[in-house]
Design a protein around this motif. Structure first.
Motif, mmCIF file in Angstrom:
data_model
loop_
_atom_site.group_PDB
_atom_site.id
_atom_site.type_symbol
_atom_site.label_atom_id
_atom_site.label_comp_id
_atom_site.label_asym_id
_atom_site.label_seq_id
_atom_site.Cartn_x
_atom_site.Cartn_y
_atom_site.Cartn_z
ATOM 1 N N ARG A 172 0.932 -1.726 0.002
ATOM 2 C CA ARG A 172 0.134 0.002 0.091
ATOM 3 C C ARG A 172 0.657 1.546 -0.066
ATOM 4 O O ARG A 172 0.567 2.241 -0.640
ATOM 5 C CB ARG A 172 -0.923 0.219 1.578
ATOM 6 C CG ARG A 172 -1.697 1.142 1.137
ATOM 7 C CD ARG A 172 -2.515 1.010 2.165
ATOM 8 N NE ARG A 172 -2.376 0.682 3.243
ATOM 9 C CZ ARG A 172 -2.214 -0.450 5.084
ATOM 10 N NH1 ARG A 172 -3.110 -1.507 3.463
ATOM 11 N NH2 ARG A 172 -2.031 -0.433 5.113
ATOM 12 N N GLU A 173 1.875 0.955 0.693
ATOM 13 C CA GLU A 173 2.812 2.647 1.150
ATOM 14 C C GLU A 173 3.686 2.562 -0.443
ATOM 15 O O GLU A 173 4.368 3.705 -0.327
ATOM 16 C CB GLU A 173 3.376 2.326 2.457
ATOM 17 C CG GLU A 173 2.773 2.274 3.663
ATOM 18 C CD GLU A 173 3.594 2.413 4.975
ATOM 19 O OE1 GLU A 173 4.717 2.908 4.652
ATOM 20 O OE2 GLU A 173 2.815 2.370 6.064
ATOM 21 N N MET A 174 4.283 1.503 -0.829
ATOM 22 C CA MET A 174 5.797 1.602 -1.734
ATOM 23 C C MET A 174 5.387 0.335 -2.889
ATOM 24 O O MET A 174 6.495 0.835 -3.552
ATOM 25 C CB MET A 174 6.913 0.825 -1.274
ATOM 26 C CG MET A 174 7.033 1.299 0.744
ATOM 27 S SD MET A 174 8.984 0.563 1.781
ATOM 28 C CE MET A 174 8.977 1.159 2.316
ATOM 29 N N GLY A 175 4.694 -0.145 -2.912
ATOM 30 C CA GLY A 175 3.747 -0.502 -4.523
ATOM 31 C C GLY A 175 3.883 0.961 -5.660
ATOM 32 O O GLY A 175 3.374 1.839 -5.906
ATOM 33 N N GLN A 176 4.757 0.516 -6.550
ATOM 34 C CA GLN A 176 5.170 1.206 -8.174
ATOM 35 C C GLN A 176 4.067 1.282 -9.156
ATOM 36 O O GLN A 176 3.621 -0.657 -9.454
ATOM 37 C CB GLN A 176 5.851 1.532 -8.325
ATOM 38 C CG GLN A 176 7.372 1.797 -7.167
ATOM 39 C CD GLN A 176 8.659 1.608 -7.915
ATOM 40 O OE1 GLN A 176 9.264 0.526 -7.450
ATOM 41 N NE2 GLN A 176 8.730 2.554 -8.609
ATOM 42 N N ASP A 177 3.390 1.887 -9.789
ATOM 43 C CA ASP A 177 3.015 1.543 -11.028
ATOM 44 C C ASP A 177 4.449 0.944 -12.205
ATOM 45 O O ASP A 177 4.959 1.410 -12.111
ATOM 46 C CB ASP A 177 2.775 3.154 -12.192
ATOM 47 C CG ASP A 177 1.936 2.948 -13.124
ATOM 48 O OD1 ASP A 177 2.042 2.549 -13.966
ATOM 49 O OD2 ASP A 177 0.107 2.336 -12.874
ATOM 50 N N PRO A 178 3.313 0.147 -13.177
ATOM 51 C CA PRO A 178 4.836 -0.492 -14.497
ATOM 52 C C PRO A 178 5.011 0.891 -14.899
ATOM 53 O O PRO A 178 6.089 0.905 -15.250
ATOM 54 C CB PRO A 178 3.816 -1.523 -14.818
ATOM 55 C CG PRO A 178 2.872 -1.362 -13.784
ATOM 56 C CD PRO A 178 2.264 -0.761 -12.815
#
Length: 429
Positions: free
Chosen positions: A347-353
C-alpha cells in the motif's frame, strides 16, 4: 517520451556502421568498429528530450520515490538502531547517512536517452513475459515511439492471453508493424528457438528477460514440483533464453540484455524462500555474465524492482501461501502476520508499472549501462546493512523487527494455532 537525437557518424560512403566510443552512435546489430570521429546532432523533425551526457554516478543507480513513512520509517529506525548500537561498520553508518543527502531526483535518474543509430534500421527488441505488467507496458511503450525506431517482438507463453496487450497497443496508438506478438514459453527450448526463427530481421539487438513466476508461503507448504516449476521458469528458463540469443550478439559484437530483477534477489525475505532462491541465482548468473560480455560489445543490466502493481500476485504458483495445512500452527500464525505487513508495504511502496518502465528505458539508452538499476531506493538501506556486516546478524535482526515486532501484541491476542490469512501478500517483484 521517446524522442532523442541520432548519432551522426562521419563515415565514408558504403563504410561499415560504426560505434562511437562514447556510445552516442551505437548501432545495435552492426559490426563493432570503433571510431572517434562521431558527433551527435538532432534528428530533423524529431521532437522530445535532447541527448543527455553519459551518467557518471555510482554503479548502483536508483530512482527517487516518495518520502519515508509508516513501514519505511520503521525500516529507517531499524538501520539507525543497528548502527547506533555499534554493531554496524563505519561504512554502514556512512551508507545510512548518505541516504538523507541524496541528490535531487533529476540527478538520480536523468531523462532516458534512446539508442542512437548511424543507419535507418530498426532496433529490434524481444521481450519475454508480455501478457501483463512490466513486460506489457515496456513493449507498448517502445512500439509507440514517435520516431518508430523500434521493432518490438512481445512474447507470451499463452497466446490466448494477448487481449490486454493488443488493447494497450491500440490505446497507445502503436503504428503498424511496430509490434509483433509471438508465442514463447521459456520452459521449452523448442518454443524459444521457434520464436527466434520468427524474428524476420534475423537478429535481436535488445533482449529483455522479463518472464517469471512467484511463489509465497512457508517452505513446507510447497511441493517439490512447485519448487521445481519456479526454478524452471525463473532460472533455467532464463538460461534457455540467453543461450538462444546471446551467441548471435557475441558474433555481431553488439547487443543489450535487460533482466527484470528483484530486491528479493539481493536480500532474503520471510516466506519468500523459494522465490528469493531463484532470484539470488539470477543475480549470480547475471553478474558473472556482466564480467565477460563487454569483451564482445554486449552489455547486461539488472532492473531491481520492489513491489509493483501488476497481476504478478494473481499468478502465484500454488496460490497464496501454498498448502498451509502442511505447516505447524505457529508458522501459520507468523505467516498471517507477514501478510498484514506485506499489505502495508504494498500500500505504501507499490509502484505503477509505468514507473518501472522508465528505469528500463534509462538502462536501455545509457551509453555505458550499469550492472544494476533500482526502481526504488527505499530498500537500499537494508541491502547496505546486509553487505556491510559479513556475519549477516544485523540484517536478520533488522528484518525480523521490521516484519514481526510491531505485530507481537496482535499475535499474542490471537492465541496459538489461529490463522486468518488475508489477501495475497505483496512480494518483491
Amino acid at each position: 517520451m521517446f524522442p532523442g537525437s541520432f548519432g551522426n557518424c562521419h563515415s565514408p560512403p558504403h563504410a561499415p556502421a560504426k560505434i562511437c566510443p562514447q556510445g552516442v552512435g551505437e548501432v545495435l546489430g552492426a559490426p563493432r568498429v570503433p571510431t572517434r570521429n562521431c558527433t551527435a546532432v538532432p534528428a530533423a523533425g524529431n521532437s522530445g528530450i535532447p541527448l543527455q551526457p553519459p551518467h557518471s554516478g555510482p554503479e548502483l543507480q536508483s530512482c527517487p520515490q516518495r518520502g519515508w513513512g509508516g513501514v519505511g520509517a520503521r525500516l529507517g529506525l531499524e538501520i539507525a538502531l543497528q548502527t547506533q548500537q555499534g554493531v554496524g561498520s563505519p561504512q554502514a553508518r556512512g551508507g545510512a547517512k548518505s541516504l538523507k543527502s541524496c541528490p535531487p531526483p533529476h540527478r538520480l535518474c536523468p531523462p532516458p536517452v534512446l539508442l542512437s543509430r548511424c543507419t535507418m534500421d530498426h532496433t529490434v527488441v524481444l521481450i519475454t513475459g508480455c501478457s501483463s505488467g512490466i513486460g506489457l507496458h515496456l513493449a507498448v511503450r517502445l512500439a509507440a515511439d514517435p520516431s518508430q525506431r523500434f521493432k518490438v517482438y512481445a512474447t507470451l507463453r499463452d497466446l490466448s492471453a494477448q487481449g490486454p496487450l493488443l488493447e494497450a497497443a491500440q490505446a497507445r496508438g502503436c503504428p503498424p508493424g511496430s509490434l509483433e506478438i509471438l508465442q514463447l514459453d521459456v520452459r521449452d527450448s523448442d518454443s524459444v528457438a521457434a520464436a527466434r526463427a520468427h524474428v524476420t530481421e534475423g537478429r535481436v539487438d535488445v533482449l529483455v528477460c522479463n518472464a517469471g513466476r512467484g511463489v509465497l508461503g512457508p517452505l513446507e507448504a510447497h511441493s517439490v514440483d512447485t519448487v521445481a516449476s519456479i526454478l524452471d521458469v525463473n532460472v533455467v528458463g532464463m538460461v534457455r533464453t540467453l543461450q538462444a540469443f546471446l551467441p548471435d550478439m557475441k558474433r555481431r559484437g553488439s547487443g543489450r540484455v535487460l533482466v527484470t530483477g528483484s530486491m528479493g534477489g539481493l536480500m532474503g525475505l520471510p516466506f519468500n524462500d523459494v522465490y528469493c532462491a531463484s532470484k539470488f541465482a539470477i543475480e549470480g548468473l547475471c553478474e558473472s555474465l556482466a564480467v565477460l560480455l563487454p569483451h564482445f560489445g554486449v552489455h547486461l543490466s539488472l532492473i531491481e524492482c520492489g513491489p509493483v502493481h501488476t497481476a504478478f500476485l494473481e499468478k502465484l504458483e500454488g496460490g497464496p501461501g501454498g498448502s498451509l495445512e502442511r505447516a505447524d500452527a505457529q508458522t501459520r500464525q507468523l505467516y498471517s502476520l507477514y501478510e498484514r505487513h506485506s499489505q502495508e508495504v504494498f500500500r505504501e511502496m507499490g509502484q505503477d508499472p509505468e514507473e518501472v518502465t522508465e528505469v528500463f528505458l534509462t538502462a536501455l539508452s545509457a551509453p555505458e549501462p550499469a550492472l544494476r538499476y533500482f526502481s526504488t531506493n527505499r530498500f537500499l538501506p537494508l541491502t547496505r546493512l546486509r553487505l556491510d556486516d559479513p556475519s549477516g546478524d544485523n540484517y536478520v535482526a533488522a528484518m525480523h523487527r521490521v516484519v514481526f515486532a510491531d505485530q507481537c501484541a496482535w499475535s499474542m491476542a490471537q492465541g496459538p494455532g489461529r490463522h486468518e490469512p488475508g489477501a495475497a501478500a505483496a512480494i518483491p517483484q
